[in-house]
Scaffold this active site. Structure first.
Site, short mmCIF file in Angstrom:
data_model
loop_
_atom_site.label_atom_id
_atom_site.label_comp_id
_atom_site.label_asym_id
_atom_site.label_seq_id
_atom_site.Cartn_x
_atom_site.Cartn_y
_atom_site.Cartn_z
N ASN A 104 112.23 -65.85 16.34
CA ASN A 104 112.09 -67.28 16.70
C ASN A 104 113.43 -67.94 16.99
O ASN A 104 113.50 -68.80 17.86
CB ASN A 104 111.42 -68.06 15.56
CG ASN A 104 110.00 -67.59 15.31
OD1 ASN A 104 109.54 -66.64 15.91
ND2 ASN A 104 109.31 -68.25 14.40
N SER A 135 108.15 -76.57 17.57
CA SER A 135 106.85 -76.85 16.95
C SER A 135 106.95 -78.20 16.26
O SER A 135 108.07 -78.67 15.99
CB SER A 135 106.57 -75.75 15.91
OG SER A 135 105.52 -76.12 15.04
N TYR A 148 108.69 -70.12 8.77
CA TYR A 148 108.39 -70.46 10.17
C TYR A 148 108.96 -71.85 10.49
O TYR A 148 109.64 -72.05 11.50
CB TYR A 148 106.87 -70.43 10.40
CG TYR A 148 106.44 -70.86 11.78
CD1 TYR A 148 106.53 -70.00 12.87
CD2 TYR A 148 105.93 -72.15 12.01
CE1 TYR A 148 106.14 -70.40 14.14
CE2 TYR A 148 105.54 -72.55 13.27
CZ TYR A 148 105.63 -71.68 14.34
OH TYR A 148 105.24 -72.08 15.59
N LYS A 152 111.89 -72.92 13.19
CA LYS A 152 111.63 -73.86 14.29
C LYS A 152 112.54 -75.08 14.21
O LYS A 152 112.89 -75.66 15.24
CB LYS A 152 110.14 -74.25 14.29
CG LYS A 152 109.22 -73.10 14.73
CD LYS A 152 109.51 -72.71 16.18
CE LYS A 152 108.56 -71.66 16.70
NZ LYS A 152 108.78 -71.35 18.12
N1 LIG Z 1 99.65 -72.18 18.63
C1 LIG Z 1 100.16 -73.20 17.94
O1 LIG Z 1 99.45 -73.92 17.20
C2 LIG Z 1 101.60 -73.55 18.06
C3 LIG Z 1 102.05 -74.73 17.43
C4 LIG Z 1 103.40 -75.05 17.51
C5 LIG Z 1 104.27 -74.23 18.20
N2 LIG Z 1 103.82 -73.08 18.81
C6 LIG Z 1 104.81 -72.26 19.51
O2 LIG Z 1 104.38 -72.03 20.85
C7 LIG Z 1 104.89 -70.76 21.31
C8 LIG Z 1 103.73 -69.91 21.82
O3 LIG Z 1 102.83 -69.73 20.72
P1 LIG Z 1 101.37 -69.11 20.87
O4 LIG Z 1 100.49 -69.84 19.92
O5 LIG Z 1 101.01 -69.02 22.31
O6 LIG Z 1 101.65 -67.70 20.23
P2 LIG Z 1 101.24 -66.22 20.71
O7 LIG Z 1 101.37 -65.36 19.51
O8 LIG Z 1 99.93 -66.24 21.42
O9 LIG Z 1 102.39 -65.88 21.77
C9 LIG Z 1 103.65 -65.45 21.38
C10 LIG Z 1 104.16 -64.43 22.38
O10 LIG Z 1 105.41 -63.94 21.88
C11 LIG Z 1 105.47 -62.54 22.17
N3 LIG Z 1 106.43 -61.90 21.26
C12 LIG Z 1 106.39 -61.85 19.90
N4 LIG Z 1 107.43 -61.15 19.42
C13 LIG Z 1 108.18 -60.77 20.50
C14 LIG Z 1 109.39 -60.03 20.66
N5 LIG Z 1 110.05 -59.53 19.62
N6 LIG Z 1 109.88 -59.86 21.92
C15 LIG Z 1 109.21 -60.33 22.99
N7 LIG Z 1 108.04 -61.02 22.91
C16 LIG Z 1 107.54 -61.24 21.68
C17 LIG Z 1 104.06 -62.04 21.92
O11 LIG Z 1 103.84 -60.79 22.54
C18 LIG Z 1 103.23 -63.18 22.51
O12 LIG Z 1 102.92 -62.97 23.87
C19 LIG Z 1 105.61 -70.14 20.10
O13 LIG Z 1 106.99 -70.40 20.20
C20 LIG Z 1 105.01 -70.88 18.91
O14 LIG Z 1 105.85 -70.89 17.78
C21 LIG Z 1 102.50 -72.73 18.76
#
Ligand SMILES: NC(=O)c1ccc[n+]([C@@H]2O[C@H](COP(=O)([O-])OP(=O)(O)OC[C@H]3O[C@@H](n4cnc5c(N)ncnc54)[C@H](O)[C@@H]3O)[C@@H](O)[C@H]2O)c1
Length: 256
Positions: A104, A135, A148, A152
Site C-alpha cells: 500500500n 481511503s 491498513y 493509507k
Molecule cells: N473497496 C473499498 O471499500 C475501498 C475503500 C477505500 C479505499 N479503497 C482503495 O481502493 C483501491 C482499490 O480497491 P479495491 O476495493 O478495488 O480492491 P481490489 O482488491 O479489488 O483491487 C486491488 C488490486 O490490487 C492488485 N494487487 C494487490 N497486490 C498487488 C501487488 N503486490 N502488485 C500488483 N498488484 C497488486 C490486485 O491484484 C487487485 O487487482 C485500493 O487502493 C483500496 O485500498 C477501497
C-alpha cells in the site's frame, strides 16, 4: 484535464474499483491505456478490447513490492504508448503488517518515483497527473483495521506532500489523493478476517451492514476528479458523492 486522446497507466486495473475505472477512462475516449496488475485476467482484457475498439489496451503483469518489476512494467508501457499523461495507483493488500505497508505504501511511493522521470517536464517529459488511491481510513482512524488505516494515512501524507506548487514548478505533475468510502469489492467481502485483533472482529462485522457505494459509481467519480481536481487536492468519494477535504494546518515552521 481533458481525457480524450490521452494515455493512461492504471496500476491495479483488474481490481474491483480498477476495472470500472479503466472502463470509465475508455468511455472518455482515452487513446491508450496500460493496465498494470499482479492479477492476470485474460477474459476481462479481451472484453475491454472487444468493446472499446477505438482505443489501444495493453496489460503488464507486475508486482508493486518489487522495484525491478515496476521498472520493467514502465519500460514496456513506454514501448507501447510512448508517453503517459495520467498514472493511477489503486492497489492494496492487508494480509500482514509488512505486506500491507510494502504494497500500500512503499510500493506506491517506489512506483511514483520510477514513473516521475518519464513525466518530469524539467527532463523533457510532458507533465501530467498522478492519482493515488488512499481511503477514508487514510484521513481518520479506523479502529479495527489499524495497520491498513496507518498505511493509507501514509498514502495521503505522501501524495499531499508531493502535490505542492514548488514541486509542480519543476515537475509539471499534479498529485491527487482519492479517498473512497465503503465500496462493494472483494476488499469489504471478508471484513472480519481483516481485523487487527480478535476482539475487533465484532466491530468489523458491523461495517458489513453500513451503507456502501458500487465500484462503478466510485469509478465514475474518480474519473471526474482526474478531469477537474487540483494539485494537492484530496477528495472523498463516498455514497456516490465527491467532497474535497479542507485541511487545517496544525503546525507552521517559524523561520529565523
Ligand atoms: N473497496 C473499498 O471499500 C475501498 C475503500 C477505500 C479505499 N479503497 C482503495 O481502493 C483501491 C482499490 O480497491 P479495491 O476495493 O478495488 O480492491 P481490489 O482488491 O479489488 O483491487 C486491488 C488490486 O490490487 C492488485 N494487487 C494487490 N497486490 C498487488 C501487488 N503486490 N502488485 C500488483 N498488484 C497488486 C490486485 O491484484 C487487485 O487487482 C485500493 O487502493 C483500496 O485500498 C477501497
Amino acid at each position: 484535464m481533458e481525457l480524450k486522446g490521452k494515455h493512461v497507466i492504471y496500476q491495479g486495473g483488474f481490481g474491483g474499483i480498477g476495472l470500472w475505472s479503466v472502463k470509465k477512462f475508455l468511455e472518455r475516449g482515452v487513446k491508450r491505456i496500460a493496465i498494470f496488475d499482479r492479477r492476470v485476467d485474460p477474459r476481462a482484457l479481451q472484453e475491454l478490447k472487444d468493446v472499446y475498439i477505438d482505443s489501444s489496451i495493453f496489460f503488464v503483469q507486475f508486482d508493486i513490492t518489487n522495484n525491478e518489476s515496476i521498472t520493467e512494467a514502465f519500460e514496456s508501457a513506454i514501448k507501447f504508448m510512448g508517453h503517459f499523461d495520467v498514472l493511477v495507483c489503486g492497489i492494496m493488500d492487508d494480509s500482514q503488517v509488512e505486506r500491507t505497508i510494502n504494497v500500500n505504501l512503499t510500493g506506491m511511493i517506489n512506483s511514483t518515483f520510477i514513473a516521475l522521470p518519464y513525466m518530469d517536464r524539467s527532463k523533457g517529459g510532458r507533465g501530467g497527473t498522478i492519482v493515488n488511491i488512499s481511503s477514508v481510513g487514510g484521513l481518520q482512524p479506523i479502529p479495527y483495521v489499524s495497520v491498513y488505516s496507518g498505511s493509507k494515512h501514509g498514502v495521503t501524507g505522501f501524495t499531499r506532500s508531493m502535490g505542492n506548487p514548488y514541486s509542480y514548478k519543476h515537475l509539471g505533475v499534479n498529485f491527487i489523493t482519492i479517498c473512497p468510502g465503503i465500496t462493494d469489492t472483494d476488499l469489504v467481502a471478508n471484513l472480519e478476517c481483516k481485523a487487527t485483533f480478535e476482539f475487533a472482529k465484532v466491530i468489523a462485522m458491523r461495517f458489513k451492514s453500513a451503507a456502501s457505494q458500487s465500484p462503478e459509481m466510485c469509478a465514475s467519480n474518480l474519473v471526474k476528479v482526474v478531469e477537474t481536481g487540483k494539485n494537492g487536492g484530496v477528495y472523498v468519494l463516498d455514497l456516490a458523492m465527491i467532497e474535497e477535504v479542507n485541511f487545517e494546518n496544525v503546525w507552521e515552521p517559524v523561520f529565523r
